[in-house]
Write a protein that holds these residues in place. Structure first.
Motif, short mmCIF file in Angstrom:
data_model
loop_
_atom_site.label_atom_id
_atom_site.label_comp_id
_atom_site.label_asym_id
_atom_site.label_seq_id
_atom_site.Cartn_x
_atom_site.Cartn_y
_atom_site.Cartn_z
N UNK A 402 9.58 -20.02 16.50
CA UNK A 402 8.89 -18.76 16.29
C UNK A 402 9.77 -17.76 15.54
N UNK A 403 11.04 -17.71 15.88
CA UNK A 403 11.93 -16.77 15.21
C UNK A 403 12.25 -17.20 13.78
N UNK A 404 12.35 -18.49 13.52
CA UNK A 404 12.53 -18.95 12.15
C UNK A 404 11.30 -18.62 11.31
N UNK A 405 10.11 -18.87 11.85
CA UNK A 405 8.88 -18.58 11.12
C UNK A 405 8.73 -17.07 10.91
N UNK A 406 8.99 -16.28 11.93
CA UNK A 406 8.89 -14.83 11.81
C UNK A 406 9.84 -14.31 10.74
N UNK A 407 11.06 -14.85 10.72
CA UNK A 407 12.04 -14.43 9.73
C UNK A 407 11.54 -14.73 8.32
N UNK A 408 10.97 -15.94 8.13
CA UNK A 408 10.48 -16.33 6.81
C UNK A 408 9.30 -15.46 6.39
N UNK A 409 8.37 -15.23 7.32
CA UNK A 409 7.17 -14.46 6.98
C UNK A 409 7.51 -13.00 6.73
N UNK A 410 8.24 -12.38 7.66
CA UNK A 410 8.52 -10.95 7.53
C UNK A 410 9.33 -10.63 6.28
N UNK A 470 19.88 -14.56 15.60
CA UNK A 470 20.85 -14.73 16.69
C UNK A 470 20.24 -15.59 17.79
N UNK A 471 18.95 -15.39 18.06
CA UNK A 471 18.25 -16.22 19.05
C UNK A 471 18.23 -17.67 18.59
N UNK A 472 17.95 -17.89 17.31
CA UNK A 472 17.92 -19.25 16.75
C UNK A 472 19.26 -19.95 16.98
#
Length: 503
Positions: A402-410, A470-472
């Motif tokens: 979720x955090x990788x996808x959010x990073x890419x999208x945002x 950082x979570x990733x």
């Protein structure tokens, strides 16, 4: 030295005659028992828990050689004193029969002489037993104690080494630490030996690295193996599996001068214990404390801003009566909620994972994308072939994706819109030989951010929390994985970012 328990003096004679009567004058702690025949001696020994300190053979009809044989069959090394008339049993013949000493019962002052001889034998016997018990204690210490125990002479040479941490203690004997390893660490331990010996001062609880060159001779692995072989009823190391990653190689050492009976230093006695596991725990606690400090500083900074914004617009609403300003208050509170959620995820993601299961990576990717893409239609996900399964903690794996996808999208949507006017980003997931990747076709990662990409609080968006990547990294580390970031490749051009997660 042990104070050995008193044993018993056994008298073998026809009746309770001169020998038994004479020995009543022995010291109070010497108990006397009588048997009429040597054949009864074995029965007495078997039925008694007491050690036999001495056997006195008085007058009787049984040949002295037979009595000696009967006694030796049961107690091979017990002192034997013959107390028979010289006229019937000459001293020479008695010694030839195998007795330890002879006191002719018809000689002058025979009774007093017998008492003195028996007292001497009893005293000698008890000293031997004390020495044996002391030696047995020492042997037990060096054989069984779960510590690296050693004794060295004044030249620093090993005289004796315990077995706990090594299969072959003899490889140490006669050698100094320098002769064993020849490393800088061993030269330091040898210098410590000389300081203890020459300055007559102990070294207590010194923390030092394990000499790598003797790592195969000093290991907790040997300790566990030793106890599993010699004491199967003992669960060595509290049942924990020996993990090679524990062995950064740290030990705790104490050395004290070894003095002789005159008080002169004749060497040293040392004890060393492997504390690699404790050291690993200490470092883990340090890392966790550092994380907590980072959390506190980042969260305090990031929450203060939306709090100030909310407070400002609340005051403005009071002054103007315009309720539209409360929308900014709601937005500020939403920002605070996002920060709290990310901090909790980051904290939990860094904990060690105790149990993993085989989960479908395709299903995890789909579920994680639905969560992210529910907020925007400006992104497209593509999966490069079947992703198969992966051994992971499902909940934390979802947080990572979720955090990788959010990073890419945002970042992709905002930055692409700013540079090309096309507010859209493509995200692709695929397998690697030992992991998987997530890449996008956005503008990529700025050079001034790349080195700090996984640090907490690093973000290039005004409303970002700076915790996502950082979570990733923390979730990956908890699984024992590595995360690398490279430029994504799309045909002949390079664009976007590619995160590679490998076991």
């Amino acid at each position: 030295m042990f104070e050995s328990t008193a044993g018993v003096v056994v008298v073998i004679e026809r009746e309770r005659e001169s020998a038994a009567e004479a020995l009543t004058e022995l010291a109070d702690d010497a108990r006397v028992e009588s048997v009429s025949e040597s054949s009864a001696f074995a029965t007495f020994v078997e039925s008694s828990d007491e050690a036999v300190d001495c056997v006195v053979v008085g007058d009787g009809t049984t040949a002295l050689s037979t009595v000696v044989d009967d006694v030796r069959d049961v107690a091979a090394d017990v002192p034997l004193v013959a107390f028979r008339p010289a006229t019937t049993t000459p001293p020479g013949a008695a010694l030839d029969a195998g007795v330890t000493d002879v006191v002719p019962s018809d000689g002058p002052d025979a009774t007093r002489l017998l008492v003195r001889r028996v007292e001497r034998e009893v005293s000698h016997r008890r000293r031997e037993r004390e020495h044996a018990e002391t030696a047995n204690l020492l042997d037990t210490l060096f054989e069984q104690i779960p510590l690296h125990l050693y004794v060295k002479d004044t030249d620093g040479r090993h005289l004796r080494v315990s077995r706990a941490y090594t299969d072959d203690p003899e490889q140490y004997v006669g050698k100094t630490d320098v002769e064993l390893a020849g490393s800088e660490e061993s030269r330091q331990t040898y210098a410590d030996d000389m300081r203890v010996i020459e300055e007559n001062e102990p070294i207590l609880y010194k923390r030092e690295p394990l000499v790598r060159e003797v790592g195969d001779r000093f290991s907790v692995d040997d300790l566990q193996r030793h106890y599993s072989e010699t004491r199967p009823d003992v669960e060595a190391l509290n049942g924990e599996t020996v993990d090679d990653e524990r062995y950064e190689g740290w030990v705790l050492t104490s050395k004290v001068p070894w003095r002789d009976v005159d008080g002169d230093v004749v060497g040293l006695i040392g004890v060393t214990i492997d504390v690699s596991q404790q050291e690993a725990y200490r470092r883990l606690l340090e890392r966790q404390n550092t994380r907590l400090e980072e959390f506190a500083s980042v969260v305090a900074h990031d929450i203060r801003n939306p709090l100030n914004v909310a407070a400002g617009y609340i005051e403005l609403t009071r002054e103007t009566g315009n309720l539209d300003h409360l929308q900014r208050v709601v937005a500020a509170h939403g920002r605070i909620a996002d920060l709290v959620d990310d901090v909790l995820t980051l904290a939990r993601g860094g904990n060690d994972i105790k149990q993993v299961s085989l989960v479908s990576l395709d299903a995890l990717v789909t579920e994680a994308w639905e969560t992210v893409d529910s907020e925007t239609q400006a992104a497209t996900l593509s999966i490069d072939g079947p992703l198969g399964s992966i051994r992971a903690d499902k909940t934390r794996m979802l947080a990572l994706l979720e955090n990788l996808f959010s990073n890419a999208v945002e970042h992709g949507v905002r930055d692409t819109a700013a540079t090309t006017g096309d507010a859209h980003v493509n995200v692709r997931v695929g397998r690697l030989p030992n992991g998987f990747y997530v890449e996008d076709d956005g503008p990529g990662i700025p050079d001034d951010v790349r080195e700090r990409l996984f640090e907490q609080g690093v973000t290039t968006t005004p409303d970002g929390t700076g915790f996502g990547l950082a979570i990733v990294q923390r979730v990956a580390e908890a699984h024992g994985w590595d995360v690398d970031v490279v430029d994504a490749t799309d045909g002949a051009t390079t664009s976007g970012a590619r995160f590679e997660i490998r076991e």
